[in-house]
Scaffold this active site. Structure first.
Site, PDB file in Angstrom:
ATOM      1  N   ARG A 153      -2.215  -6.365  -7.709  1.00 25.68           N
ATOM      2  CA  ARG A 153      -1.152  -7.451  -7.932  1.00 25.68           C
ATOM      3  C   ARG A 153      -0.756  -7.859  -8.773  1.00 25.68           C
ATOM      4  O   ARG A 153       0.333  -8.790  -9.026  1.00 25.68           O
ATOM      5  CB  ARG A 153      -0.525  -8.320  -5.794  1.00 25.68           C
ATOM      6  CG  ARG A 153      -0.734  -6.882  -5.300  1.00 25.68           C
ATOM      7  CD  ARG A 153      -1.347  -8.066  -3.695  1.00 25.68           C
ATOM      8  NE  ARG A 153      -2.606  -8.109  -4.230  1.00 25.68           N
ATOM      9  CZ  ARG A 153      -3.798  -8.289  -2.502  1.00 25.68           C
ATOM     10  NH1 ARG A 153      -3.134  -8.174  -1.763  1.00 25.68           N
ATOM     11  NH2 ARG A 153      -4.813  -8.336  -3.302  1.00 25.68           N
ATOM     12  N   HIS A 210       1.110  -1.427   0.109  1.00 25.43           N
ATOM     13  CA  HIS A 210       0.438  -0.097   0.050  1.00 25.43           C
ATOM     14  C   HIS A 210       1.139   1.496  -0.042  1.00 25.43           C
ATOM     15  O   HIS A 210       0.461   1.894  -0.308  1.00 25.43           O
ATOM     16  CB  HIS A 210      -1.055  -0.070   1.370  1.00 25.43           C
ATOM     17  CG  HIS A 210      -2.000  -1.150   1.321  1.00 25.43           C
ATOM     18  ND1 HIS A 210      -1.589  -1.887   2.383  1.00 25.43           N
ATOM     19  CD2 HIS A 210      -2.917  -1.457   0.621  1.00 25.43           C
ATOM     20  CE1 HIS A 210      -3.303  -2.364   1.970  1.00 25.43           C
ATOM     21  NE2 HIS A 210      -3.699  -2.426   0.954  1.00 25.43           N
ATOM     22  N   SER A 222      -2.806  -7.974   3.624  1.00 25.33           N
ATOM     23  CA  SER A 222      -2.904  -7.932   4.011  1.00 25.33           C
ATOM     24  C   SER A 222      -3.557  -9.120   5.170  1.00 25.33           C
ATOM     25  O   SER A 222      -3.062  -9.455   6.394  1.00 25.33           O
ATOM     26  CB  SER A 222      -4.696  -6.541   4.589  1.00 25.33           C
ATOM     27  OG  SER A 222      -3.645  -5.384   4.443  1.00 25.33           O
ATOM     28  N   LYS A 237     -17.255  -5.558  11.059  1.00 29.06           N
ATOM     29  CA  LYS A 237     -16.853  -6.705  12.228  1.00 29.06           C
ATOM     30  C   LYS A 237     -15.989  -8.121  11.379  1.00 29.06           C
ATOM     31  O   LYS A 237     -14.854  -8.418  12.242  1.00 29.06           O
ATOM     32  CB  LYS A 237     -17.381  -7.787  13.363  1.00 29.06           C
ATOM     33  CG  LYS A 237     -18.300  -6.766  14.353  1.00 29.06           C
ATOM     34  CD  LYS A 237     -17.802  -6.485  15.633  1.00 29.06           C
ATOM     35  CE  LYS A 237     -18.784  -5.813  16.666  1.00 29.06           C
ATOM     36  NZ  LYS A 237     -19.122  -4.168  16.939  1.00 29.06           N
TER      37      LYS A 237
END
Ligand code: PNS
Length: 159
Positions: A89, A16, A127, A40
């Site tokens: 990517r 990022h 991530s 969540k």
């Protein structure tokens, strides 16, 4: 010209950061827009994600770090962005990103999404993978900015 760089940033990675650095060379202003989706599904609370981005981008000029809810295109319009920017990517990202850019173009009646190809150095970083590596006791030193490294190991109670 103003770019909106939206994402979950759960957490921000070196991939990022590379994209942010490169788009600040192309746009006068870059808004890093963190989705606050309240479902969540993120490991890191919104406030912490924002803080980590701030700490990790301290040396980059002409950026703002903000959160948003709802449609990305509505937020882009509200903030006067000229384009949405996303990093690609690998070919596996393409199908999802193509569809997303097309629905966004349709919804916004013409706001463009521009893609920047990830530096090959970072093309394997995502991530979710970073969190998995930490969880399994691996080393993420070269994958994320220092503040994220410290935060994740503390959060997982590992170091
Ligand atoms: O970092 P991510 O998780 O790949 O980012 C995905 C993100 C936040 C850019 C995407 O999920 C998004 O734009 N969500 C907001 C809702 C939206 O506008 N969806 C597209 C039209 S349904």
């Amino acid at each position: 010209m103003k770019a909106l760089y939206p994402g979950s940033f759960d957490p921000i990675t070196n991939g990022h950061i590379d994209v942010i650095e490169r788009i600040t060379c192309l746009f006068n202003e870059v808004i890093i827009a963190v989705l606050n989706n309240n479902d969540k599904s993120n490991l890191i609370p919104l406030e912490d994600r924002l803080k980590l981005i701030k700490e990790s981008t301290g040396n980059i000029k002409n950026i703002s770090i903000e959160s948003f809810t709802g449609l990305t295109v509505e937020y882009a319009k509200k903030r006067g962005a000229n384009a949405i920017v996303r990093g690609l990517r690998a070919p596996s990202d393409f199908e999802y990103e193509l569809e997303m850019s097309q629905i966004n173009y349709f919804l916004s009646k013409g706001l463009e999404t521009l893609f920047i190809m990830t530096n090959p150095k970072y093309s394997f970083i995502r991530s979710s993978r970073v969190k998995e590596v930490v969880n399994l006791g691996g080393d993420i030193t070269d994958l994320v900015p220092k503040p994220v490294h410290k935060y994740l190991y503390q959060k997982m109670g590992i170091k």
